[in-house]
Design an enzyme around this catalytic site. Structure first.
Site, PDB file in Angstrom:
ATOM      1  N   TYR A   1       0.860  -1.191   0.000  1.00 18.06           N
ATOM      2  CA  TYR A   1       0.000   0.000   0.000  1.00 18.06           C
ATOM      3  C   TYR A   1       0.893   1.235   0.000  1.00 18.06           C
ATOM      4  CZ  TYR A   1      -3.188   3.671   1.493  1.00 18.06           C
ATOM      5  OH  TYR A   1      -3.910   4.843   1.566  1.00 18.06           O
TER       6      TYR A   1
ATOM      7  N   GLU B   1      -3.161   7.658  -4.193  1.00 13.53           N
ATOM      8  CA  GLU B   1      -3.273   6.387  -3.476  1.00 13.53           C
ATOM      9  C   GLU B   1      -3.079   5.239  -4.455  1.00 13.53           C
ATOM     10  OE1 GLU B   1      -6.075   4.639   0.013  1.00 13.53           O
ATOM     11  OE2 GLU B   1      -7.127   5.118  -1.847  1.00 13.53           O
TER      12      GLU B   1
END
Length: 263
Positions: A109, A197
């Site tokens: 992530y 993101e």
């Protein structure tokens, strides 16, 4: 302002970030025609809506051939996807994106955002990619690291090392991850982004670091400086009342309930 995944990946690619080859279309016929030029054994079909959680809602499908892609595209285009971010009314799929499949060894992530409290840029990284980051933060907080940076033109090698340390990469993969951080930082500042993101960021079997998904938000107040980004705005994905308000220079956010206050 938010944009679609395929638009975000194109911007990242322009700044030297590795993303899978893909094509988007507004019709099934056009999508299938373009997909035939992709070099892949399997196709990854993705609904393009401004909401997360598409996979669990049936908005991401892995398909083995063109016939399967055609059938799945017909079923997905025009369908209403309901995810935790769309609300019970869902959101209609009006564009599709298909890309070459990737052989994944590990998922990570990565996000970059403006931390208003500290007036810094924050990179958030985790080796628990592909999962709900809020759940990771709740159940495994040690699996997330946050690195806050002052606003500088460039990002240092030491800061890159801190950001990617939790990935535990080796050799060329580590160098590629550091280069990716520098590219995202440059893109973030150059475009006046407020959020980037990547979930998941992946390490492939051949040790490449690739952005498998991408979300970018931009500061509305800076769009006058970026007409090329403003062109990417999809009014179909926005609340009609908010769109009308923006035409008059008003900041309006639609909320639930029957009473509203402007303070």
């Amino acid at each position: 302002m938010n944009i679609h995944e395929h638009q975000a990946k194109q911007i990242l690619k322009e700044f030297g970030v590795e993303v899978p080859n893909g094509v988007f279309a507004l019709t099934v016929e056009d999508l299938v025609k373009k997909a035939k030029h992709l070099n892949t054994d399997k196709y990854v079909l993705k609904a393009q809506i401004h909401a997360g959680g598409r996979g669990k809602a049936g908005g991401v499908k892995i398909l083995n051939n063109i016939d399967e892609l055609t059938k799945a595209s017909k079923e997905l285009l025009g369908k209403k996807l309901i995810t935790p971010q769309t609300g019970p009314e869902g959101r209609e799929v009006k564009r599709l994106y298909v890309e070459e499949s990737s052989i994944i060894e590990k998922e990570f992530y990565l996000s970059c955002l403006v931390d208003r409290a500290s007036a810094k840029i924050a990179f958030i990284t985790s080796d628990q990619g592909g999962m709900d980051i809020e759940e990771v933060a709740k159940n495994k907080p040690e699996k997330i690291i946050t690195t806050k940076l002052d606003f500088n033109e460039d990002i240092s090698d030491d800061d890159c090392e801190k950001i990617i340390k939790i990935f535990n990469l080796k050799d060329n993969s580590k160098l590629a991850a550091a280069a990716l951080i520098k590219a995202i930082y440059k893109m973030f500042l150059s475009t006046d982004a407020s959020l980037v993101e990547i979930n998941p960021l992946i390490l492939t079997k051949d040790k490449k670091v690739v952005c498998l998904d991408a979300k970018i938000n931009f500061d509305d107040n800076s769009l006058f400086r970026h007409p090329e980004i403003l062109k990417l705005r999809d009014l179909n994905e926005e609340n009609s009342t908010e769109v009308q308000a923006s035409k008059h220079g008003l900041s309006y956010i639609k909320l639930d309930g029957s009473i509203g206050c402007m303070v």
